[in-house]
Design an enzyme around this catalytic site. Structure first.
Site, mmCIF file in Angstrom:
data_model
loop_
_atom_site.group_PDB
_atom_site.id
_atom_site.type_symbol
_atom_site.label_atom_id
_atom_site.label_comp_id
_atom_site.label_asym_id
_atom_site.label_seq_id
_atom_site.Cartn_x
_atom_site.Cartn_y
_atom_site.Cartn_z
ATOM 1 N N CYS A 94 34.689 30.990 45.006
ATOM 2 C CA CYS A 94 35.340 31.414 43.916
ATOM 3 C C CYS A 94 36.815 30.824 43.683
ATOM 4 O O CYS A 94 37.698 30.443 44.520
ATOM 5 C CB CYS A 94 35.456 33.129 44.111
ATOM 6 N N HIS A 136 27.934 36.905 39.576
ATOM 7 C CA HIS A 136 29.081 36.619 40.411
ATOM 8 C C HIS A 136 30.343 36.827 39.293
ATOM 9 O O HIS A 136 31.231 37.563 39.487
ATOM 10 C CB HIS A 136 29.236 35.357 41.021
ATOM 11 N N GLU A 137 30.178 36.224 38.129
ATOM 12 C CA GLU A 137 31.111 36.342 36.890
ATOM 13 C C GLU A 137 31.361 37.766 36.463
ATOM 14 O O GLU A 137 32.518 38.271 36.118
ATOM 15 C CB GLU A 137 31.041 35.440 36.029
ATOM 16 N N HIS A 140 33.441 39.948 38.358
ATOM 17 C CA HIS A 140 34.938 39.833 37.878
ATOM 18 C C HIS A 140 35.222 40.919 36.984
ATOM 19 O O HIS A 140 36.257 41.605 36.961
ATOM 20 C CB HIS A 140 35.234 38.488 37.609
#
Length: 172
Positions: A94, A136-137, A140
């Site tokens: 990341c 994953h994004e 966030h």
């Protein structure tokens, strides 16, 4: 278009839940362009707006890995509609957790609904690396980092290491 600074852990902003975008207009497109420039410059394959300090539900990515054939993707207000029960593991890193990598297990397919660069509603069925990158994004956007999937000990060691690196930086 410009390259922005990427926030690194530990930073309270990274743990904030991002807010939905009301309308995709010129300001949001400029933000997405800046995010893409920042991601390419880092270099990385995905970036969420919160990683540059903007708490909006926007992510960009390009998993093409080919400098000459860029394939940018823009996701505004993404929502996962469906996930596969079958999982796969990828070694994730990341841009907000520099130089740290760990194998993370996630569903290997997902279906995501989102607004594109022009504000048009889209539905995408993704698999493999694209599905992993989307998840994953999107983490966030909820204030979650990939290290949150690790054991407390491993996560604590990584955060201590990053804190030490940050405290040793000299800004001129």
């Amino acid at each position: 278009m410009s390259v922005k600074s990427i926030l690194t852990e530990p930073n309270k902003l990274l743990r904030q839940i991002s807010k939905p975008v009301e309308n995709v207009g010129d300001e949001e497109r400029r933000l997405m362009d800046d995010m893409l420039d920042t991601m390419y410059a880092a270099p990385g394959i995905g970036l969420a707006a919160i990683q540059i300090g903007v708490p909006k539900r926007i992510i960009v990515m390009d998993i093409s890995r080919d400098e000459d054939k860029k394939e940018p993707r823009y996701f505004v207000n993404p929502v996962i509609k469906n996930k596969n029960d079958i999982t796969s593991k990828y070694e994730e890193g990341c841009l907000s957790v520099p130089d740290q990598f760990a194998e993370i297990e996630r569903p290997n397919e997902c279906e995501v609904e989102y607004l594109d660069y022009n504000g048009k509603k889209q539905l995408l069925k993704a698999d493999g690396l694209l599905a992993t990158c989307i998840q994953h994004e999107m983490d966030h956007l909820e204030g979650v980092l990939f290290i949150d999937y690790l054991s407390k000990l491993k996560k604590s060691m990584i955060i201590k290491k990053l804190s030490k690196i940050k405290s040793n930086r000299i800004i001129v």
